[in-house]
Design a protein around this motif. Structure first.
Motif, PDB file in Angstrom:
ATOM      1  N   PHE A  16      35.584  34.169  27.422  1.00 29.25           N
ATOM      2  CA  PHE A  16      36.805  34.749  27.786  1.00 29.25           C
ATOM      3  C   PHE A  16      37.683  33.808  28.756  1.00 29.25           C
ATOM      4  O   PHE A  16      37.048  33.112  29.491  1.00 29.25           O
ATOM      5  N   HIS A  17      39.078  33.886  28.986  1.00 28.82           N
ATOM      6  CA  HIS A  17      39.838  32.919  30.026  1.00 28.82           C
ATOM      7  C   HIS A  17      40.545  34.020  30.631  1.00 28.82           C
ATOM      8  O   HIS A  17      41.276  34.759  30.130  1.00 28.82           O
ATOM      9  N   ILE A  18      40.742  33.396  32.002  1.00 26.17           N
ATOM     10  CA  ILE A  18      41.643  34.133  32.756  1.00 26.17           C
ATOM     11  C   ILE A  18      42.366  33.049  33.623  1.00 26.17           C
ATOM     12  O   ILE A  18      41.875  32.219  34.158  1.00 26.17           O
ATOM     13  N   ARG A  19      43.902  32.963  33.480  1.00 29.60           N
ATOM     14  CA  ARG A  19      44.618  32.315  34.174  1.00 29.60           C
ATOM     15  C   ARG A  19      44.865  32.528  35.617  1.00 29.60           C
ATOM     16  O   ARG A  19      45.840  33.051  36.171  1.00 29.60           O
ATOM     17  N   GLU A  20      43.694  32.148  36.356  1.00 29.59           N
ATOM     18  CA  GLU A  20      43.451  32.430  37.858  1.00 29.59           C
ATOM     19  C   GLU A  20      42.467  31.374  38.197  1.00 29.59           C
ATOM     20  O   GLU A  20      41.542  31.238  37.454  1.00 29.59           O
ATOM     21  N   ARG A  21      42.622  30.731  39.381  1.00 31.48           N
ATOM     22  CA  ARG A  21      41.688  29.788  39.880  1.00 31.48           C
ATOM     23  C   ARG A  21      40.102  30.482  39.974  1.00 31.48           C
ATOM     24  O   ARG A  21      40.086  31.797  40.327  1.00 31.48           O
ATOM     25  N   ILE A  22      39.161  29.601  39.842  1.00 31.00           N
ATOM     26  CA  ILE A  22      37.895  30.462  39.838  1.00 31.00           C
ATOM     27  C   ILE A  22      37.226  31.198  41.187  1.00 31.00           C
ATOM     28  O   ILE A  22      36.731  32.167  40.897  1.00 31.00           O
ATOM     29  N   GLU A  23      37.717  30.794  42.188  1.00 33.54           N
ATOM     30  CA  GLU A  23      37.168  31.385  43.337  1.00 33.54           C
ATOM     31  C   GLU A  23      37.454  32.940  43.430  1.00 33.54           C
ATOM     32  O   GLU A  23      36.926  33.796  43.929  1.00 33.54           O
ATOM     33  N   LYS A  24      39.026  33.017  43.093  1.00 34.94           N
ATOM     34  CA  LYS A  24      39.712  34.401  42.959  1.00 34.94           C
ATOM     35  C   LYS A  24      39.059  35.250  41.899  1.00 34.94           C
ATOM     36  O   LYS A  24      38.900  36.293  42.057  1.00 34.94           O
ATOM     37  N   VAL A  25      38.775  34.677  40.823  1.00 34.52           N
ATOM     38  CA  VAL A  25      38.216  35.429  39.643  1.00 34.52           C
ATOM     39  C   VAL A  25      36.668  35.853  40.008  1.00 34.52           C
ATOM     40  O   VAL A  25      36.376  37.094  39.832  1.00 34.52           O
ATOM     41  N   TRP A  26      35.954  34.927  40.748  1.00 36.87           N
ATOM     42  CA  TRP A  26      34.459  35.414  41.094  1.00 36.87           C
ATOM     43  C   TRP A  26      34.592  36.401  41.985  1.00 36.87           C
ATOM     44  O   TRP A  26      33.719  37.475  41.860  1.00 36.87           O
ATOM     45  N   GLU A  27      35.636  36.422  42.881  1.00 38.16           N
ATOM     46  CA  GLU A  27      35.610  37.770  44.030  1.00 38.16           C
ATOM     47  C   GLU A  27      35.701  38.784  43.242  1.00 38.16           C
ATOM     48  O   GLU A  27      35.480  39.677  43.462  1.00 38.16           O
ATOM     49  N   ALA A  28      36.707  38.743  42.330  1.00 39.65           N
ATOM     50  CA  ALA A  28      37.289  40.111  41.399  1.00 39.65           C
ATOM     51  C   ALA A  28      35.867  40.625  40.938  1.00 39.65           C
ATOM     52  O   ALA A  28      35.646  41.666  40.757  1.00 39.65           O
ATOM     53  N   TYR A  29      34.924  39.651  40.144  1.00 40.13           N
ATOM     54  CA  TYR A  29      33.948  39.995  39.396  1.00 40.13           C
ATOM     55  C   TYR A  29      33.016  40.782  40.332  1.00 40.13           C
ATOM     56  O   TYR A  29      32.230  41.667  39.848  1.00 40.13           O
ATOM     57  N   LYS A  30      32.718  40.280  41.432  1.00 38.76           N
ATOM     58  CA  LYS A  30      31.872  40.662  42.383  1.00 38.76           C
ATOM     59  C   LYS A  30      32.391  42.074  43.217  1.00 38.76           C
ATOM     60  O   LYS A  30      31.303  43.034  43.356  1.00 38.76           O
ATOM     61  N   ASN A  31      33.519  42.401  43.373  1.00 41.65           N
ATOM     62  CA  ASN A  31      34.044  43.315  44.029  1.00 41.65           C
ATOM     63  C   ASN A  31      34.759  44.430  43.336  1.00 41.65           C
ATOM     64  O   ASN A  31      35.120  45.404  44.032  1.00 41.65           O
ATOM     65  N   ILE A  32      35.182  44.261  42.270  1.00 40.15           N
ATOM     66  CA  ILE A  32      35.851  45.499  41.416  1.00 40.15           C
ATOM     67  C   ILE A  32      34.922  46.623  41.602  1.00 40.15           C
ATOM     68  O   ILE A  32      33.882  46.625  41.281  1.00 40.15           O
ATOM     69  N   HIS A  33      35.782  47.783  41.758  1.00 38.42           N
ATOM     70  CA  HIS A  33      34.724  49.035  41.898  1.00 38.42           C
ATOM     71  C   HIS A  33      34.475  49.377  40.553  1.00 38.42           C
ATOM     72  O   HIS A  33      35.186  49.166  39.489  1.00 38.42           O
ATOM     73  N   PRO A  34      33.221  49.954  40.391  1.00 40.72           N
ATOM     74  CA  PRO A  34      32.651  50.310  39.091  1.00 40.72           C
ATOM     75  C   PRO A  34      33.525  51.384  38.246  1.00 40.72           C
ATOM     76  O   PRO A  34      33.618  51.098  37.097  1.00 40.72           O
ATOM     77  N   LYS A  35      34.231  52.087  39.033  1.00 41.62           N
ATOM     78  CA  LYS A  35      35.204  53.100  38.257  1.00 41.62           C
ATOM     79  C   LYS A  35      36.483  52.346  37.617  1.00 41.62           C
ATOM     80  O   LYS A  35      36.855  52.762  36.532  1.00 41.62           O
ATOM     81  N   GLN A  36      36.732  51.070  38.087  1.00 40.71           N
ATOM     82  CA  GLN A  36      37.816  50.110  37.579  1.00 40.71           C
ATOM     83  C   GLN A  36      36.990  49.444  36.213  1.00 40.71           C
ATOM     84  O   GLN A  36      37.731  48.897  35.569  1.00 40.71           O
ATOM     85  N   ALA A  37      36.020  48.739  36.680  1.00 37.55           N
ATOM     86  CA  ALA A  37      35.479  47.929  35.910  1.00 37.55           C
ATOM     87  C   ALA A  37      34.850  48.631  34.507  1.00 37.55           C
ATOM     88  O   ALA A  37      35.138  48.017  33.180  1.00 37.55           O
ATOM     89  N   TRP A  38      34.330  49.633  34.628  1.00 36.90           N
ATOM     90  CA  TRP A  38      33.770  50.724  33.474  1.00 36.90           C
ATOM     91  C   TRP A  38      34.705  51.759  33.102  1.00 36.90           C
ATOM     92  O   TRP A  38      34.580  52.807  33.616  1.00 36.90           O
ATOM     93  N   CYS A  39      36.031  51.395  32.697  1.00 40.27           N
ATOM     94  CA  CYS A  39      36.885  52.511  32.523  1.00 40.27           C
ATOM     95  C   CYS A  39      37.828  51.985  31.319  1.00 40.27           C
ATOM     96  O   CYS A  39      38.197  50.874  31.142  1.00 40.27           O
ATOM     97  N   GLY A  40      37.985  52.673  30.275  1.00 44.04           N
ATOM     98  CA  GLY A  40      39.022  52.707  29.180  1.00 44.04           C
ATOM     99  C   GLY A  40      38.616  53.381  27.979  1.00 44.04           C
ATOM    100  O   GLY A  40      38.028  54.518  28.264  1.00 44.04           O
ATOM    101  N   ASN A  41      39.059  52.899  26.722  1.00 38.02           N
ATOM    102  CA  ASN A  41      38.714  53.822  25.601  1.00 38.02           C
ATOM    103  C   ASN A  41      37.340  54.019  25.265  1.00 38.02           C
ATOM    104  O   ASN A  41      36.798  54.776  24.726  1.00 38.02           O
ATOM    105  N   MET A  42      36.441  52.719  25.564  1.00 34.29           N
ATOM    106  CA  MET A  42      35.116  52.762  25.411  1.00 34.29           C
ATOM    107  C   MET A  42      34.204  53.128  26.603  1.00 34.29           C
ATOM    108  O   MET A  42      33.207  53.950  26.325  1.00 34.29           O
TER     109      MET A  42
END
Length: 210
Positions: free
Chosen positions: A57-83
């Protein structure tokens, strides 16, 4: 004394029936019950006969910011959607349970997450449990393993690296195996791809990207 007054897990705070059923089926009512859960360890098991699954997968953002997102996103946002739908989390380090509206202090090794996965337009709904087994800061990598009590054994590795364009590439590698050839060859790859795509898209949206 009734179970209602002695259990540590609050079933009323779990919104999906499949995770509640998983808790009942495995009698996970006390903190000690969760602490005793085992997750698959690829280092101590032979994985030569396991299947492999790889997506990028690709995200058009610098790696440091993306890494912080992967570590700190709340589970209710990370595990949320149609599936996907978040159920609850147990933390080995604090010996505590957290629910969908509780505060989240970021991903740490020893966190066990129970989620509901929906497939076939809702005809199939199953609870899946996995444990974060490692958070590698230097390598910008997350590792998780399925709970041994689940339908499949295996582990996943999410690795970030900087692309030539200065943005971020995410490699998601999975090893897995169940007792069913049909499930492993046909069913799992298709639905796993959809599930992890939903997860990574949730990370992208948390960064304000389409």
């Amino acid at each position: 004394m009734s179970l209602l007054h002695t259990q540590d897990v609050n079933l009323d705070r779990i919104s999906n029936k499949q995770v509640v059923s998983f808790i009942h089926d495995n009698q996970l009512y006390q903190l000690n019950d969760f602490a005793a859960l085992e997750s698959f360890c690829p280092k101590s098991n032979c994985t030569k006969t396991f299947y492999t699954h790889h997506k990028t997968f690709h995200i058009r953002e610098r790696i440091e910011k993306v890494w912080e997102a992967y570590k700190n996103i709340h589970p209710k946002q990370a595990w949320c959607g149609n599936m996907l739908q978040f159920g609850m989390q147990y933390c080995r380090k604090n010996n505590s349970i957290s629910y969908i509206d509780d505060e989240y202090a970021g991903a740490k090794a020893g966190q066990i997450v129970l989620i509901r996965v929906k497939a076939l337009g809702g005809l199939a709904k199953v609870a899946v449990g996995h444990e974060i087994t490692a958070v590698h800061e230097k390598e910008m990598c997350l590792e998780t393993s399925y709970l041994v009590k689940g339908k499949s054994l295996g582990s996943q590795r999410i690795q970030l690296k900087t692309c030539k364009d200065g943005f971020t590439e995410i490699s998601h590698d999975t090893i897995y195996k169940s007792g069913s050839w049909l499930r492993d060859k046909l069913i799992y790859p298709f639905f796993h791809t959809k599930a992890i795509r939903e997860f990574h898209n949730n990370i992208r949206r948390s960064l304000g990207l389409a």
